[in-house]
Design a protein around this motif. Sequence first.
Motif, PDB file in Angstrom:
ATOM      1  N   VAL A  60       0.844  -1.203   0.000  1.00 49.60           N
ATOM      2  CA  VAL A  60       0.000   0.000   0.000  1.00 49.60           C
ATOM      3  C   VAL A  60       0.875   1.246   0.000  1.00 49.60           C
ATOM      4  CG1 VAL A  60      -1.576   1.368   1.426  1.00 49.60           C
ATOM      5  CG2 VAL A  60      -2.029  -1.054   1.042  1.00 49.60           C
ATOM      6  N   ALA A  61       1.906   1.245   0.821  1.00 51.08           N
ATOM      7  CA  ALA A  61       2.811   2.393   0.880  1.00 51.08           C
ATOM      8  C   ALA A  61       3.512   2.604  -0.455  1.00 51.08           C
ATOM      9  CB  ALA A  61       3.835   2.185   1.991  1.00 51.08           C
ATOM     10  N   LEU A  62       3.943   1.521  -1.081  1.00 49.70           N
ATOM     11  CA  LEU A  62       4.614   1.623  -2.382  1.00 49.70           C
ATOM     12  C   LEU A  62       3.687   2.215  -3.437  1.00 49.70           C
ATOM     13  CD1 LEU A  62       7.098   0.876  -4.190  1.00 49.70           C
ATOM     14  CD2 LEU A  62       5.899  -1.256  -4.684  1.00 49.70           C
ATOM     15  N   ALA A  63       2.458   1.701  -3.504  1.00 51.13           N
ATOM     16  CA  ALA A  63       1.491   2.210  -4.475  1.00 51.13           C
ATOM     17  C   ALA A  63       1.168   3.672  -4.189  1.00 51.13           C
ATOM     18  CB  ALA A  63       0.219   1.364  -4.433  1.00 51.13           C
ATOM     19  N   GLY A  64       1.052   4.016  -2.925  1.00 50.67           N
ATOM     20  CA  GLY A  64       0.777   5.396  -2.556  1.00 50.67           C
ATOM     21  C   GLY A  64       1.902   6.321  -2.973  1.00 50.67           C
ATOM     22  N   ASP A  65       3.141   5.870  -2.796  1.00 49.74           N
ATOM     23  CA  ASP A  65       4.296   6.673  -3.190  1.00 49.74           C
ATOM     24  C   ASP A  65       4.316   6.907  -4.690  1.00 49.74           C
ATOM     25  OD1 ASP A  65       5.150   6.804  -0.582  1.00 49.74           O
ATOM     26  OD2 ASP A  65       6.693   5.262  -0.792  1.00 49.74           O
ATOM     27  N   PHE A  66       3.952   5.885  -5.455  1.00 47.73           N
ATOM     28  CA  PHE A  66       3.989   5.990  -6.914  1.00 47.73           C
ATOM     29  C   PHE A  66       3.068   7.109  -7.406  1.00 47.73           C
ATOM     30  CE2 PHE A  66       2.063   4.741 -11.020  1.00 47.73           C
ATOM     31  CZ  PHE A  66       3.196   4.796 -11.819  1.00 47.73           C
ATOM     32  N   ILE A  67       1.840   7.125  -6.913  1.00 49.46           N
ATOM     33  CA  ILE A  67       0.892   8.154  -7.336  1.00 49.46           C
ATOM     34  C   ILE A  67       1.295   9.517  -6.769  1.00 49.46           C
ATOM     35  CG2 ILE A  67      -1.501   8.920  -7.240  1.00 49.46           C
ATOM     36  CD1 ILE A  67      -1.015   6.545  -9.088  1.00 49.46           C
ATOM     37  N   ALA A  68       1.792   9.542  -5.537  1.00 47.74           N
ATOM     38  CA  ALA A  68       2.201  10.806  -4.927  1.00 47.74           C
ATOM     39  C   ALA A  68       3.315  11.468  -5.727  1.00 47.74           C
ATOM     40  CB  ALA A  68       2.651  10.579  -3.487  1.00 47.74           C
ATOM     41  N   VAL A  69       4.221  10.672  -6.256  1.00 46.98           N
ATOM     42  CA  VAL A  69       5.306  11.224  -7.080  1.00 46.98           C
ATOM     43  C   VAL A  69       4.743  11.878  -8.335  1.00 46.98           C
ATOM     44  CG1 VAL A  69       7.252  10.593  -8.571  1.00 46.98           C
ATOM     45  CG2 VAL A  69       7.142   9.722  -6.227  1.00 46.98           C
ATOM     46  N   LEU A  70       3.746  11.250  -8.934  1.00 48.53           N
ATOM     47  CA  LEU A  70       3.126  11.822 -10.129  1.00 48.53           C
ATOM     48  C   LEU A  70       2.405  13.126  -9.804  1.00 48.53           C
ATOM     49  CD1 LEU A  70       1.675   8.585 -11.741  1.00 48.53           C
ATOM     50  CD2 LEU A  70       3.731   9.814 -12.403  1.00 48.53           C
ATOM     51  N   ILE A  71       1.708  13.150  -8.674  1.00 43.94           N
ATOM     52  CA  ILE A  71       1.026  14.384  -8.271  1.00 43.94           C
ATOM     53  C   ILE A  71       2.051  15.473  -7.974  1.00 43.94           C
ATOM     54  CG2 ILE A  71      -0.492  15.464  -6.579  1.00 43.94           C
ATOM     55  CD1 ILE A  71      -1.855  12.771  -6.201  1.00 43.94           C
ATOM     56  N   ASP A  72       3.121  15.101  -7.295  1.00 37.44           N
ATOM     57  CA  ASP A  72       4.159  16.070  -6.970  1.00 37.44           C
ATOM     58  C   ASP A  72       4.783  16.647  -8.239  1.00 37.44           C
ATOM     59  OD1 ASP A  72       3.724  15.694  -4.292  1.00 37.44           O
ATOM     60  OD2 ASP A  72       5.419  14.326  -3.999  1.00 37.44           O
ATOM     61  N   ALA A  73       4.928  15.801  -9.268  1.00 32.26           N
ATOM     62  CA  ALA A  73       5.457  16.287 -10.547  1.00 32.26           C
ATOM     63  C   ALA A  73       4.493  17.300 -11.153  1.00 32.26           C
ATOM     64  CB  ALA A  73       5.678  15.118 -11.501  1.00 32.26           C
ATOM     65  N   GLY A  74       3.192  17.036 -10.999  1.00 31.21           N
ATOM     66  CA  GLY A  74       2.189  17.972 -11.500  1.00 31.21           C
ATOM     67  C   GLY A  74       2.221  19.302 -10.783  1.00 31.21           C
ATOM     68  N   ALA A  77       3.678  22.083 -12.703  1.00 33.05           N
ATOM     69  CA  ALA A  77       3.024  22.517 -13.933  1.00 33.05           C
ATOM     70  C   ALA A  77       2.549  23.961 -13.831  1.00 33.05           C
ATOM     71  CB  ALA A  77       1.835  21.606 -14.242  1.00 33.05           C
ATOM     72  N   ASP A  78       2.664  24.670 -14.951  1.00 37.70           N
ATOM     73  CA  ASP A  78       2.149  26.038 -14.996  1.00 37.70           C
ATOM     74  C   ASP A  78       0.626  26.048 -15.007  1.00 37.70           C
ATOM     75  OD1 ASP A  78       4.689  27.158 -15.039  1.00 37.70           O
ATOM     76  OD2 ASP A  78       4.830  27.060 -17.218  1.00 37.70           O
TER      77      ASP A  78
END
Length: 203
Positions: A60-74, A77-78
Amino acid sequence: MSPRKSDSRDRMILSAAALLREYGASATSVDRVLAHSGAPRGSVYHHFPGGRAQLIDEAVALAGDFIAVLIDAGMQADDPVEAVDAFFGLWRDRLVDSGFRAGCPIVAVAVETNDDAPQLARSAATVFARWQEALAALFLRHGLTEARSRRLGAFIIAAVEGAVIMCRAEQSTVPIEAAAAEIHDLLVHTLRDSPSAGSGPRS
């Protein structure tokens, strides 16, 4: 060439996350994880002394980290609307690529009672909160109030997760495309009409 034994822990966590997405928490047994990962049976309690509950918790923590990284990348965004569009697009692609078999492993844990491992529900709640906070920070940075940013963050996560469940049931991308379109329009209007739009976040 066979995988190194030192890889077995990571392989088991990845396999547990993949099985959670497709089969849910109750069906993600240690035996199934071992079969999926190819890890030796003796590695289970060596790497996960807490047994199945610890293994699922780490998945669960691994999956959560994966999506969190994508959100953090967003966050960089401008255009926050484009960032959220991409977030929905990611989930749509995951559904299509898996033939509508892969859902969200966090939901898989959250919807089951797990009376024998109540920490799993807490872990799922922590992941959802982390995603919501990341989205709220994005909207706050683009001029919305803190309260509105938090509500939108929660609403978007709820919309995505609900749409993913409906898509799997209907074997169709229509629900997630509908949710994405409505939220796109909502964000366009909300950010455009915000009194502080273009002047940075406000409290």
